[in-house]
Structures are given as structure tokens and as C-alpha cells.
Motif scaffolding. Sequence first.
Motif, PDB file in Angstrom:
ATOM      1  N   ARG A1166       0.820  -1.208   0.000  1.00 52.27           N
ATOM      2  CA  ARG A1166       0.000   0.000   0.000  1.00 52.27           C
ATOM      3  C   ARG A1166       0.851   1.254   0.000  1.00 52.27           C
ATOM      4  O   ARG A1166       0.508   2.250  -0.634  1.00 52.27           O
ATOM      5  CB  ARG A1166      -0.916   0.016   1.223  1.00 52.27           C
ATOM      6  CG  ARG A1166      -1.990  -1.066   1.145  1.00 52.27           C
ATOM      7  CD  ARG A1166      -2.755  -1.164   2.444  1.00 52.27           C
ATOM      8  NE  ARG A1166      -3.775  -2.207   2.378  1.00 52.27           N
ATOM      9  CZ  ARG A1166      -4.457  -2.634   3.432  1.00 52.27           C
ATOM     10  NH1 ARG A1166      -4.208  -2.112   4.613  1.00 52.27           N
ATOM     11  NH2 ARG A1166      -5.375  -3.571   3.300  1.00 52.27           N
ATOM     12  N   MET A1167       1.949   1.211   0.685  1.00 50.51           N
ATOM     13  CA  MET A1167       2.816   2.376   0.726  1.00 50.51           C
ATOM     14  C   MET A1167       3.495   2.599  -0.610  1.00 50.51           C
ATOM     15  O   MET A1167       3.832   3.732  -0.953  1.00 50.51           O
ATOM     16  CB  MET A1167       3.870   2.218   1.829  1.00 50.51           C
ATOM     17  CG  MET A1167       3.266   2.237   3.237  1.00 50.51           C
ATOM     18  SD  MET A1167       4.506   2.080   4.506  1.00 50.51           S
ATOM     19  CE  MET A1167       5.392   3.578   4.250  1.00 50.51           C
ATOM     20  N   LYS A1168       3.712   1.518  -1.363  1.00 45.99           N
ATOM     21  CA  LYS A1168       4.355   1.698  -2.655  1.00 45.99           C
ATOM     22  C   LYS A1168       3.486   2.475  -3.621  1.00 45.99           C
ATOM     23  O   LYS A1168       3.961   3.004  -4.622  1.00 45.99           O
ATOM     24  CB  LYS A1168       4.697   0.338  -3.260  1.00 45.99           C
ATOM     25  CG  LYS A1168       5.869  -0.375  -2.579  1.00 45.99           C
ATOM     26  CD  LYS A1168       6.106  -1.735  -3.189  1.00 45.99           C
ATOM     27  CE  LYS A1168       7.241  -2.456  -2.490  1.00 45.99           C
ATOM     28  NZ  LYS A1168       8.521  -1.758  -2.625  1.00 45.99           N
ATOM     29  N   SER A1169       2.193   2.480  -3.363  1.00 43.17           N
ATOM     30  CA  SER A1169       1.293   3.205  -4.263  1.00 43.17           C
ATOM     31  C   SER A1169       1.178   4.676  -3.934  1.00 43.17           C
ATOM     32  O   SER A1169       0.414   5.380  -4.560  1.00 43.17           O
ATOM     33  CB  SER A1169      -0.109   2.585  -4.204  1.00 43.17           C
ATOM     34  OG  SER A1169      -0.654   2.776  -2.911  1.00 43.17           O
ATOM     35  N   LEU A1170       1.929   5.124  -2.960  1.00 41.64           N
ATOM     36  CA  LEU A1170       1.803   6.518  -2.501  1.00 41.64           C
ATOM     37  C   LEU A1170       3.158   7.198  -2.564  1.00 41.64           C
ATOM     38  O   LEU A1170       4.160   6.626  -2.180  1.00 41.64           O
ATOM     39  CB  LEU A1170       1.287   6.566  -1.052  1.00 41.64           C
ATOM     40  CG  LEU A1170      -0.002   5.786  -0.802  1.00 41.64           C
ATOM     41  CD1 LEU A1170      -0.286   5.759   0.672  1.00 41.64           C
ATOM     42  CD2 LEU A1170      -1.139   6.406  -1.569  1.00 41.64           C
ATOM     43  N   SER A1171       3.153   8.419  -3.061  1.00 49.80           N
ATOM     44  CA  SER A1171       4.390   9.211  -3.067  1.00 49.80           C
ATOM     45  C   SER A1171       4.042  10.638  -3.434  1.00 49.80           C
ATOM     46  O   SER A1171       2.888  11.007  -3.496  1.00 49.80           O
ATOM     47  CB  SER A1171       5.406   8.626  -4.044  1.00 49.80           C
ATOM     48  OG  SER A1171       4.960   8.834  -5.368  1.00 49.80           O
ATOM     49  N   PHE A1211       6.363   7.548  -7.316  1.00 51.90           N
ATOM     50  CA  PHE A1211       7.620   7.235  -6.650  1.00 51.90           C
ATOM     51  C   PHE A1211       7.525   7.648  -5.195  1.00 51.90           C
ATOM     52  O   PHE A1211       6.924   8.654  -4.866  1.00 51.90           O
ATOM     53  CB  PHE A1211       8.795   7.957  -7.326  1.00 51.90           C
ATOM     54  CG  PHE A1211       9.122   7.365  -8.650  1.00 51.90           C
ATOM     55  CD1 PHE A1211       9.701   6.106  -8.741  1.00 51.90           C
ATOM     56  CD2 PHE A1211       8.813   8.035  -9.816  1.00 51.90           C
ATOM     57  CE1 PHE A1211       9.980   5.569  -9.963  1.00 51.90           C
ATOM     58  CE2 PHE A1211       9.101   7.486 -11.038  1.00 51.90           C
ATOM     59  CZ  PHE A1211       9.685   6.245 -11.124  1.00 51.90           C
ATOM     60  N   SER A1212       8.160   6.902  -4.347  1.00 48.49           N
ATOM     61  CA  SER A1212       8.125   7.173  -2.918  1.00 48.49           C
ATOM     62  C   SER A1212       9.262   8.079  -2.473  1.00 48.49           C
ATOM     63  O   SER A1212       9.497   8.238  -1.302  1.00 48.49           O
ATOM     64  CB  SER A1212       8.192   5.853  -2.133  1.00 48.49           C
ATOM     65  OG  SER A1212       7.083   5.066  -2.473  1.00 48.49           O
ATOM     66  N   SER A1213       9.939   8.645  -3.373  1.00 48.85           N
ATOM     67  CA  SER A1213      11.023   9.570  -3.026  1.00 48.85           C
ATOM     68  C   SER A1213      10.460  10.943  -2.732  1.00 48.85           C
ATOM     69  O   SER A1213       9.433  11.327  -3.240  1.00 48.85           O
ATOM     70  CB  SER A1213      12.030   9.656  -4.162  1.00 48.85           C
ATOM     71  OG  SER A1213      12.959  10.662  -3.908  1.00 48.85           O
ATOM     72  N   MET A1302      13.458  18.530   4.200  1.00 49.67           N
ATOM     73  CA  MET A1302      13.421  17.554   3.111  1.00 49.67           C
ATOM     74  C   MET A1302      13.994  18.145   1.831  1.00 49.67           C
ATOM     75  O   MET A1302      14.705  17.459   1.081  1.00 49.67           O
ATOM     76  CB  MET A1302      11.982  17.097   2.886  1.00 49.67           C
ATOM     77  CG  MET A1302      11.452  16.144   3.939  1.00 49.67           C
ATOM     78  SD  MET A1302      12.326  14.574   4.005  1.00 49.67           S
ATOM     79  CE  MET A1302      12.012  13.945   2.369  1.00 49.67           C
ATOM     80  N   GLU A1303      13.707  19.389   1.582  1.00 48.29           N
ATOM     81  CA  GLU A1303      14.233  20.023   0.374  1.00 48.29           C
ATOM     82  C   GLU A1303      15.738  20.156   0.449  1.00 48.29           C
ATOM     83  O   GLU A1303      16.431  20.008  -0.559  1.00 48.29           O
ATOM     84  CB  GLU A1303      13.584  21.391   0.209  1.00 48.29           C
ATOM     85  CG  GLU A1303      13.966  22.089  -1.068  1.00 48.29           C
ATOM     86  CD  GLU A1303      13.287  23.429  -1.213  1.00 48.29           C
ATOM     87  OE1 GLU A1303      13.630  24.147  -2.146  1.00 48.29           O
ATOM     88  OE2 GLU A1303      12.411  23.729  -0.375  1.00 48.29           O
ATOM     89  N   LEU A1324       8.416   7.606   5.723  1.00 51.34           N
ATOM     90  CA  LEU A1324       8.738   6.828   4.528  1.00 51.34           C
ATOM     91  C   LEU A1324       9.518   7.663   3.525  1.00 51.34           C
ATOM     92  O   LEU A1324      10.506   7.206   2.946  1.00 51.34           O
ATOM     93  CB  LEU A1324       7.440   6.306   3.900  1.00 51.34           C
ATOM     94  CG  LEU A1324       7.594   5.501   2.610  1.00 51.34           C
ATOM     95  CD1 LEU A1324       8.372   4.226   2.888  1.00 51.34           C
ATOM     96  CD2 LEU A1324       6.229   5.177   2.031  1.00 51.34           C
ATOM     97  N   ARG A1325       9.100   8.917   3.328  1.00 48.59           N
ATOM     98  CA  ARG A1325       9.823   9.761   2.389  1.00 48.59           C
ATOM     99  C   ARG A1325      11.234  10.055   2.862  1.00 48.59           C
ATOM    100  O   ARG A1325      12.166  10.122   2.062  1.00 48.59           O
ATOM    101  CB  ARG A1325       9.045  11.069   2.195  1.00 48.59           C
ATOM    102  CG  ARG A1325       7.844  10.940   1.291  1.00 48.59           C
ATOM    103  CD  ARG A1325       7.242  12.304   1.000  1.00 48.59           C
ATOM    104  NE  ARG A1325       6.585  12.879   2.183  1.00 48.59           N
ATOM    105  CZ  ARG A1325       5.309  12.691   2.482  1.00 48.59           C
ATOM    106  NH1 ARG A1325       4.552  11.949   1.694  1.00 48.59           N
ATOM    107  NH2 ARG A1325       4.780  13.238   3.555  1.00 48.59           N
ATOM    108  N   ALA A1326      11.387  10.247   4.181  1.00 48.75           N
ATOM    109  CA  ALA A1326      12.722  10.532   4.710  1.00 48.75           C
ATOM    110  C   ALA A1326      13.648   9.337   4.550  1.00 48.75           C
ATOM    111  O   ALA A1326      14.814   9.490   4.190  1.00 48.75           O
ATOM    112  CB  ALA A1326      12.615  10.950   6.175  1.00 48.75           C
TER     113      ALA A1326
END
Length: 1517
Positions: A1166-1171, A1211-1213, A1302-1303, A1324-1326
Motif C-alpha cells: 500500500r505504501m508503494k502506491s503513494l508518493s 515514486f516514494s522519493s 526535506m528540500e 517513509l519519504r525521509a
Amino acid sequence: MYFPIGWPKELNVPELGQSRIRKVVCNRDKILFAILTDNTLYIWFCKPCVPIVFHQRLHESVDAIGKNVLVEWRPDSSMLVVATVKGYLLLYKLGVIADQKSLYEQIDSPNPNLRRDSAELFIKEVVPPLHLSLDSETPVEGEITSIVCIRDELMIASSCGRVFRYRWDGSLNRDYCLDLKRVPFCVDQQVSKAVPILEENVYVADIEYSPLVGGFAVVLSDGRAAFLTATSLRFDPNQVQGIWAQNIEDATCASVNHKYRLIVFGRSNSQCAVYCIDESTGGLEVSHHIVLLSKDYPGLPGPVHCVRWTPDGCAMAVAWANGGFSLWSTFGALLSCSLGWDYGLHVELTRSNPLQIQSMEWSAEGYQLWMVNHQPSKSDDENLSTEAGEDSVIQLDFVKSALTVNPCMSHQGHLYLQGEDRLYVNLGESWTKMYSEQSREQLSSLYGIADTTSTGSLNTMMGNKQWIVVQIPSAYLGTNWPIRYTAIDVEGQNITVAGRTGLAHYSMVTRKWKLFGNETQEKDFVVTGGVLWWKEHIVMGCYSIIDSRDEIRIYPRDTRLDNMFLKSVRVHAQVLLLNRLKDRFVIFCATGQITIYNFILKEGGPGNLEIVKLQSIDASALCVHPACVVSVTLTALRTETGRHVLKDVESIMLNVSGRLLMVQRDPGHRDLRESDMFQCAHPTVLASCVENVWVPRKTRREKPHLTEALWLFCGAHGMRVWLPLFPRDGDKAHTFMSKRIMLPFQLRIYPLAILFEDAILLGAENDTMLYTSDANSPFSLPFCVLEKTSQVYLHQILRQLIRRNLGYHAWEIARSCTNLPYFPHSLELLLHEVLEEEATSKDPIPDALLPSVIEFIQEFPVYLQTVVQCARKTEIALWPYLFSAAGKPKDLFQECLARKQLDTAASYLIILQNLEPSSVSRQYATLLLDSSLDHCKWELSKDLVRFLRAIDPNDVESPRASFILPSKYGMNPQTPPVSPNEEDLSLVLGTMQVSRGRSYSTTTTPKVQQVESINSNSTVGVTASGNSLRSASTSSSGTGDGSKAVPIRRKKSVPTGRGDAREPSGSAEEFFIDVILQRHARRLLSAHRLSDLGHFAAHLDFLLVTWLVRERERAAQVDDFVAALKTLHADFNWPYPVLQHPVAFYLQRKPSATGSSPASPTVESRMKSLSVDIVETHAGSRVDSSGYRSCTGPQEGATSPPGNPVYMPHFSSAVGMAGDYLPSSIEAQLMPHLLQDERSLLSEESSLWGDDRGESFVSEAADTRWADVPSTAVLEQLSQELSNKGSQKSEVQLRYLLQLFMEAMCLEWALIISVLLRDAMAVLRATNAVQSADQSYEAVLRLREGFLALFHWSSSECLGYKPFMSAVQGQAAVLAKVLSNKEKLLQCQQQAAVRRQTPPQQSLSPSALCSVPVSTSLSNSSPVSPLGTRSRHASSNQDSAASRAATGSNSGSLGRSERDVIRQDSLEHKSTKSDSVFSGEENLNSDQPIETRSVNEMSKYEELEKENAEGSGCVIT
């Protein structure tokens, strides 16, 4: 005391024709008034103002005996006398027509709509029908110049030099006529030699009589003035003696004040001389002068033409021959002046004054001033005739203070004025915030006291300037006009009024009047001696008509007004004055007797009241006549003072014609407990020329000086305070010192009330407004308005005490007033007045007061602030004199820094800027900037930065000479002055409005729903408080329209080698300022003070992202994640999470969940589908609560299996793969979300992650599995735990900081903030962002160790974080895998370095190369630069790789994001050898020699390594 109000009204005098109006005169009762013209005598009624009768002479009579010039009433109003130009007396009889009830009959209209319905329209006053007839004509020798009535006779002054005495029947009393040639004149009555007037043609031009003064005030034709007196009131010519008024040679008119026993002579120089009788010599001594100052009127309005005193003697109207009039208090304080009114631009007062007053007269109680106005004809400006023009009678309304007739109101701190039919009350119910809350907090911190100014009488002090107008009901006023006495209670909630008969009272709370139900009872008594409130009772001195006796009456407030609730005490004579002190009352009667009563209120109702007579004192010997006693006061003040003086001993104060006498109780050898009787000591004269007396109602131990002082107002002589001087405890050295001291000082207002504890004087003043400039309009004269004024008097007392070397007593008084919000302002006034007086003095000052004042102010913490504020409001030329006593500005500046008074130190910069070279001011500004940054004074820091940047480097060493010193200071003359740049200097003091926006360095463009950005060059700012985000539009050209509040795009910038995106200035000063700012930012970040860092960046326009990129491996490192998280909790006031269920509840699985079940997808899938969303215009896109954009629906053309919703694969980046970017119009979206509701802190990605609506796109070969996957229900329960969060402002700040970190790829802080917010998607993004090549092995290692430390801390110390950390613990494995890949990459780099050192002829075996599969995680997020830039080679490499990954698929029907995921999966599940990394660029022949292949591989590796160093390209593992 008296103030005009409203529009002047013009009286319609009928049948004037060519006649001029000569005089307007009221009778003794002020009920009737006579208007005299050249040939007619009119009798008018005052209220209502209507004509009654008139008598017009025939033309023959006018031609024979001349025109009318003077008129006078008989005391009983039965006759009038008129004098003509040719020396005739016309005696008129005035009588009442017996068979007629009323002169005017009120008839309603037959039209029902025009009939009267309200009580105000029914005139209850009966206008008497009078008949006026000429009785006799009597010739007088010579021309009649003046007439005055003495008892039942007339004194007629003639131009022949004699004063004739006529009876009212027209006969001459020859024996009592006066001849000036026989009257001896001298300076005083003790001179043995008196000389009569021997000059010819000298006669009496004006004469006034006063029985209380005991003689006549006369003005001679040659300009001299004198006072005629005699041993008896019969004025036997043989006993009459003249007393010269010295130093007067230009007298024009005379008037006498009966109550105060004053004689006024108008003069030709526009002034008036006021004299009083010297009791010791009998001569005339000058009391004061009436002088119009240049600030009131810059010129001379001509000779004084007329002077009239009010009926109570408390004010005097003065009219000038050239126009205009003024109003003065008894002893010379200016109340109002018509020369300062607004008449419009078309009126020139010097040539044509609209008010040319010929005659004046006051009406009943002084509520109206009748004026005869003469406007000369404008036909011939050069030859204006005094006879030509128009005449009119003008009535001007007035309001007055209750102290004029009811002096017992001086105890009250409420300000109110009384008019003929209404009251103007100002209770100050709303406080005007002249001093900010910040100033109060500063005072509290300086003096260590609580803020007590919000209660008490300060509510009255600076209250609302609006007046509450209380209209007196016509039911009472219709038959009891005029209002004589008014009184208000201590709380200001009840008002009582007393008119001709009876009384009525009003409640300010209920806004209702209470009148007598029985009108007969109302008509049965007349209030004669004043009225006041005592507890819930009304006390008055009155005369009972029905019983024919004088008495004291008490009516309860809460019952109806009726005699059945009456309590009365009979007195032996008419009550003239009434006052009280607590429960004791003092009565002054017409016989000169003073009686003291004690009022005792018993239980059982308002009727249980006991009145005990304590003592009666005969004070007749202290006054010439009882009517001369202005006020009587019962007070606890005594001449001796001390800390332990007996307080139950009252004293009596009498104001006798302006002389204040004090009669003390002498206890003697009596036991005061057994008897309250006392003996009176000899009276003591405290002061003269006293108009009003204020005695504190109660004393306070906290402020004994102010609450035990006696306050006196003496008109032109100013204010006087009789101040107690308390000896020091145990100090016996100064036994010779007086116990009290009288201190005088001047005022700029007329005081009407005093707030003793607050050191405030309350008063009123007049202003005017012009309605129309049309001279023909009835509203052409100005409209008079009334304004409340106030003045602080504390600094006046302190100055007088310091001048008399009583600094200790001044310090005691000042110390007791430090809790007042305007105490620093009082010290500033003290310093300013002394400085202005001494520094501008042309003469040498033998004993300068400024050093003593400076020494006194140094005793208080506000000394530095007082000095600099005084200097800023003073001319620069006076600064050397000030700082010669106060100290050098440099030393004062450094002392401000030492005391942490940074705002005050900033004020000293403008002093240094003018007195010192710019290098000195820059040096001290730098020191102040450091201190301001350390103390988080962001606004001050911003101004200081701008101030430093504004200093011209070429002007650094130039000396300052902005002032020219007077020669008396003994200093060398300076060079010509140089004008400082006030625009730059004002920035230090915060006086210039500068842009509050700030420029951000971000690569993303914020989007707000349904609003379009219109200015790409605008900036996004943070509010001054740093608590919320705001938009500020600033056009690049400086001419943008700021009126439209529209969202704007943030300025984008690319990181450079500098920490500032500004244009290079090339100056060392700019670099030095930047170094200071960067050093402080590094200090804040190292101390984990993120909140201060955000405020610092917002206020100082500090480019935080650019600086963070450079500090990523330095100050941005986090050594202790747990300590940093705890610091954030405290810094943002963020509460720790609290569990609602046991920890095990959050770690349960679904009973039927299986790894391959469609109903139970893995959390990872499920997390792979979000970014992060790739910026494209989608109708369903929105900004979620985590500050990132997500897509809620499929793109156009996307397909999905039936029954399963399609989640857009992203992408989860945090910043996306650089190699997969579309053209430059597509950007990653990073923006703070302005929260509008109290939603969960979980992002919408998190809600999708915990959703149970279907299965998203699942990878078939995911290598990473979570140890414990919470069920969907548990995740929903976890989201409910997020209700325990901080404020909305703190959340916005944290999410914005998260975006910035993050930026800048400062992932350690990003992870900590994500954990604090409990945002799983942010975590997750971090963790996914660490795959970037910019993240070193050490950074990833610190991130993993910090993550594990937080996990263990949540398990052992803070269980509230346990469910969240358990939900994201799988990221530890991701970090471990990335760490492993980073380690292998380092090994490859080391081996490549070894190969470079190997000779080219040496062959390398394939085994020497690193043969590692491509990492799934690394291929998912290619490295990018910190600000999203990428190289051309990296783009081509990634695009070619993506094209091959999508081979064989229907890419035409898939969106860009879907193709990226497909490529991601294809790369994720490939297992290739090391040489397959390069297959995307070229095909190598397998039969090629191994040496050649090795060299080609090395060259390709070097090329890829170079690309990686540039910030883009694939990561080689």
C-alpha cells in the motif's frame, strides 16, 4: 468651571426698525429680562423665552428727551428706570394683570396627527400677564453715564462730576448726593492725608455697588479707577472715602464679585485688573490680572467693553470693543475664548468679528449668556459708522461644574457637568489603551509588582471621552426650572437633581428617573444648602414651606420618593453649605454657625436612622458675611503629620472669599473616648485665591503622600498641593522641618476632579465646529462641543520637592507610584521640562536642577529609557547639556546591553549616529545585533541588519557634527552640520514601514485550490509571530498591486557557493553581516531550537534551504535523536502522545489475514502506491494535511481491474527520480498546508495506507517485509490517537520546517519532525530519500542509529510513541539495506581508485570488478541534486533505461507514473551481472579481449562516477 455648548441662538426681537438694541438686563430673580432699544422697552420671560409686554415711546418723546441708553431693575421687580441721552430718567411701573391667569394659551391643532402626545410639548410654566406703563420723567443735571441700585434708591452718575441719589418715586435725596470734589482719595485707609479730585471735567464713567465688598467700584472719565467706601452702609457723604486702584490709568469699565469680594477693572490694553480689599490697611491690592496670551490670540482685541460675573461668582465674561468675548474663572484661569473659534476662511477676526458684543447678562444659575451683538454696515468699509448695522440678541448655552454651587462634590472622582435641562456624565467605563500590555509587563518585571491598574479608579482615569447625556424629565423640569443642585454617588451609579422645589434622582444602571408620586410633597420644600449621597440615602439642607422651618432631610434611595420614608432634623437657620466625612456631616448655616452631626444607620430598614448632634461652632467672626463662605469641609488632615497620628480627630476647612482657613480640633487634656466634644484652635490661613478644594475621601497606607494631601486650585496662580512630609522611622535629625509643605505648579487644563491615588487631574475644554460659512444662515456661528481632558501631575510634585532638597520624600512618592502605567512617562516629563528650561536659558544658572533630577531618576530601573526618550524628543543642540549630566551615550548604550534592555539600546543608536562617526555606530550596532539575536528580538534584529547595510562605507570615518553648541556650554564650535540619513536611522527605531515578506529558496511551486497565481516574481512570507503562514505579493519592479490578496508563487533559486542569493556586493560589510547571521543560525540549529530558527529565517530574510544544504554534514547533524525530539516537544509546546489502549492492542493481526489474500494487502504494497505527486493539472488533485499533493482518482486513460480502485503509482522519493522527469514545466509539489480544521495529523497518504477499500498495485517480489503488520482496524485506531497534538499554529510551523529540511536533504531532522508529527508517510519519504548519492554512508548510518534509538526509547520511556514506532519499524530494514549498498559502493570506488593507479598494460580479470545486482531500492529513486537540478547525461541515461524497461508493454495507454512503476518493477526483479549495468549505453562484443573490455569498463565507470559526482545518474552497486 463654565463651558459654552451648542449653537448660539438668535432672539427674534420684533419691530426694531432703525432702532439699535442698547442693553439687556435681568431682574434679581433672573426670571424676567428687559431689552432696551432706542425707543422701546421689552419685557421677556426667561423660560420659555417669550415676550410679555413692551412700551414704545413716541417720536416726539425721543426727539425731546433723547434715545434710551441705560436701564435698571428695582430689586423687587416692580419698577424699571431708563436713562436717556439728554439726561432724563424714565420710571416705568410693572404689574400683574389680576383677572388673567396666563398670558399664553396652548391650543392643539384640530388635526389629530398634529396634536401633542408627549409631556415635553406641554409647557407647564405659567407666563404671567404683565402691564408696563410709564410712571414719570425726571431730568438729571448733566449727562447720565451710569446707574446702580442701592437698596431702595438709585445712584445716578452724571457727567457734571456728581453722583445723585434718587428715590424710586423720582424725588432726589439731596443730603446723600456725592460730589467728587469733596470726596478724599488716598492709597489706603491708614493714610492720614487724603486729597480730593481737583481736576476739571472728571466724572464717574461707570459705577458698580456691592454690599459684601462694602462700597462702590468707580471708573473715572480720565481712566483712573477707585473704590468708594464709608463707615456705614448709608454712605453719608461726609464719611465716604475713595481708595485708589494703583497703577491703572486706562480703566474702561468696572464689575464687582460679591461672594469673593473682588473688584474688576477693564482696561484699554485688552486686559483686566482684579483687586481685593487688604484687611489690614483697607487698601486695594492686586489679586491677579486677566491677560490673553499670544497662544490664545496673537494680537490685541481692543479695549475691554463689558465685564459680567456669573450669579454664583465662579466665572466672569469679558467682551472687547473690537469683537469677541472670553470666559475666565474667579482667579483668572481662561475657560473659553471666542477669538479661537472656527469661523471659516472667509472671516477675518481683526476686521469683522462676527461677535461685536455691546451688552451682556447672565440668566438664572448661569445657564445662558444673553449678548447684544452689533454688526456694522459693510457698505462703506473706510467710513464705518458705529450706529449703522444690524443688532441682535444672542443666547449662548452653558454647562457648569457642580462644584460651583455644591462644593461637597469634590470628594468624588467622577467627572460630570450640569446644564439647565440635562447632565453630561463621564464615568470612564472603558479604558483607552495609551500604554500597551507590553509596557505593563515590562513595569511588572522591573519593579517586581503585580499589574493592579486594571481595577479601581484607573477605569475613570483615561476612560472614554464620550459624554453620557442624561436628560432631566420634563415632568420635573417643567415646573421646577432651573436646576440648582446636582450630586452623584461614590460609585457613579446614581444622580440626584434639585430645582426650584423638590428633587428627583436617576439610576445609571436602570436608566430610570424616580420622582415624587405626590406633586404636593414635591412643592412643599426647597433645597437651599446643597445635596449629597450617603450610602443609599439622599441628604440635603432645605426649607420646608409648609412648616416654615429649615431642616436636614434624608430620603432613602430604594424606596419611592414619599414623605412617609422621610427622616428630618430641624436646624435653627437656613442651611447654606453641606458636606460630610464618612458618617459625619458638617452644616454651615446663614447665622455663621457650623454644626457637626453623626449619622448612624441601624438594622431593620432605611427608616432606622439615628442622627446625633456632636457640636456647634460659631464661625461668624471668620467671615464678613455668611454668603462669602464658598465651601466648608470636614477633613482628617492636620498641620502635624506622622506615621502614627491620631486619625479620629477631624479638622474644619473654610474657604472664605478665596482664603482657605483651617480650624483644628484641639483635644487638650480631654479623653476623646468619653466625649467627642472638642475645642477649636486658632484658625490657620493655608492659602489665598482658592477656587476649589479637594480632600481625599479616604487614605491609603500604600500612598500616604497622595491620599493625605490637600489640593487647591488658585486660577491663574496654578495648582497648589499641601503635601505631608513623613519623617523617617527613627530619624530625629530634622526636627526643625515643617510637617507639611505647600507646593505650587502650573496646569494646562482646568481641573474638575482629582484621582488622588492615580496622580491624574480630570478636566474639560471647549472646541468648535463650523456648520456653514454662509453669513446669512442661522448656523453661521460655530457649534461648541465639550471634550474631556486629563493631565498627569506626578512630575510636578517631584520637581518641586527636588528643588527644595527633599529628594527622599520625592523618592517615597515616586516609589509608591511605580505601578502606574505612565510612571516612566512622568519621569520623562520631569527630565524634559528641566532640560528645556535650563538648556534654553540665556542667563547663567547658579544652581542647576538637572544633575539632581538625573540623580533622582537613576534610582529607578527606567533611567536609561527615560534619558534616551527625552533626548529623542529634544533638539540635538540640547544633547550635550543633557549627556553632560546623564553620562556618555556610549556608556549608557553598554549599560543597556548589560541590563538586557535591547529596545532602549536601539534608541541610543540614533544618538550615537549623530554624535559619533559611522564606524562607532556600526560597531555598537553590531554588538546590539548579536544580543538581539541571542534574545530572539527578531524585529529589532531585522532593523539592525538594514541599518548596518545602509551605512555608507565612504562615510565610516567622517565625524558627526549635527548640532551647533551654544557658547554658554564652554565647548569648541563644531564644523558645519551634516544631516544624517533619517530614513536609515529610523529603521533602528522601527518608525518606517518596510516589507514584511521573505524570499524562499525552494524548487516547488505551491498550489492552493481554486485560486490562480498571478505573479511569478512574488514571495511567500511568514507572519511576524512565526505562528502561521501568509502570502505577501511583492512585484519585482516595486509597483505591484498589493490590494489583491492572492496566492503567489515562491521565488526559486539554485544553490550556489554562497549562503545568500543576493547580488554580490563585493563589500566586506555584507560578508561580515552574513557571517554573523550564519553563525547565529548554526548556533540555533546546534541547540535544537527549530522554532527560533524558523522565526530567525522568516524575519531576517535568511535563505534557510541554501544554508542547510551546506550545513548538512556540519551543524545539521543530530547526535542524540531522543534529546532532539524532547527539545522539539518543549520548543513547540507539543504534548507527548497518550495511549488509549494497551500497547499489545496495536500489534494485533487480523485472524484471517494471509500474505497472498486479496483482502489483506501488505502495508508495504500500500505504501508503494503513494508518493509525491508529479505536478500535472488534475481535477481531483488536492493538498493533504502533510503538506504534499496526492491524487484521489485515476488519470485519463488509465485502466483498472473491476472492483479494485486504481491508486496512481508514484515514486516514494521526496523529490523524485531526476531521470524520469518530463520537460521543465513539471515540478514536484512541496508546500505547507494551511490547516482549516482539526483533522488528524496523518496525511491522506496515511489514510489511504490504512484504507480497506481494495488492493492496490502490489509488487510480486517484494524483498522487504515488516515483522509485525498492524491490521487496518488497528491503523484506524492509531489515527484516532493523533487527536492528542499541539496547536494548529505549531503544526503548520513543524510541517513547513519538515518541508524545508526535506528540500535541503537534511534527513535526520526530517525524520525527527516526522516522528513528532507521527506522520508515517513523512517517515517513509525521509528513509527513501537516503538512497540519493548526496547522502553519505555516515549520514545513513547516523539516521539508522537515530531511528533505532527512537524505537528503543519509545519502548522503554515513552510508550505513547510505541504504536507509531511499531508501525514504521520496517524502515529500519530499508535503512540497513541502503547502508549495505552504500558500503558496497564505497568498496567499488576504492577498487576503481586502485585500478587507476594500475599501469595500463596490466590486464584486469573480470573478477576484479564489482559484480553486484542492481539494488531495488536504489533503482527506485535515482540521486538528484538538493534543489532538484539534474544533468543532461543523467536524463538521457534514465530515459533510455525507462524506454527499455517498458518494452513489450502497452505504454501508449499508460501514464507517465505507471510507466515509471513498471520500469521500477522490471528493474527490481532482474538479476543480472555487473556488466549489465552498462548495457543500457552500449553493446560490448563478448569475443573482445579481456584487457580491452576491462579498460572500457573502467572508462565507463569513471564516466558514471563523474555523473554521480555532478548530482545525477544511476548508482552503480
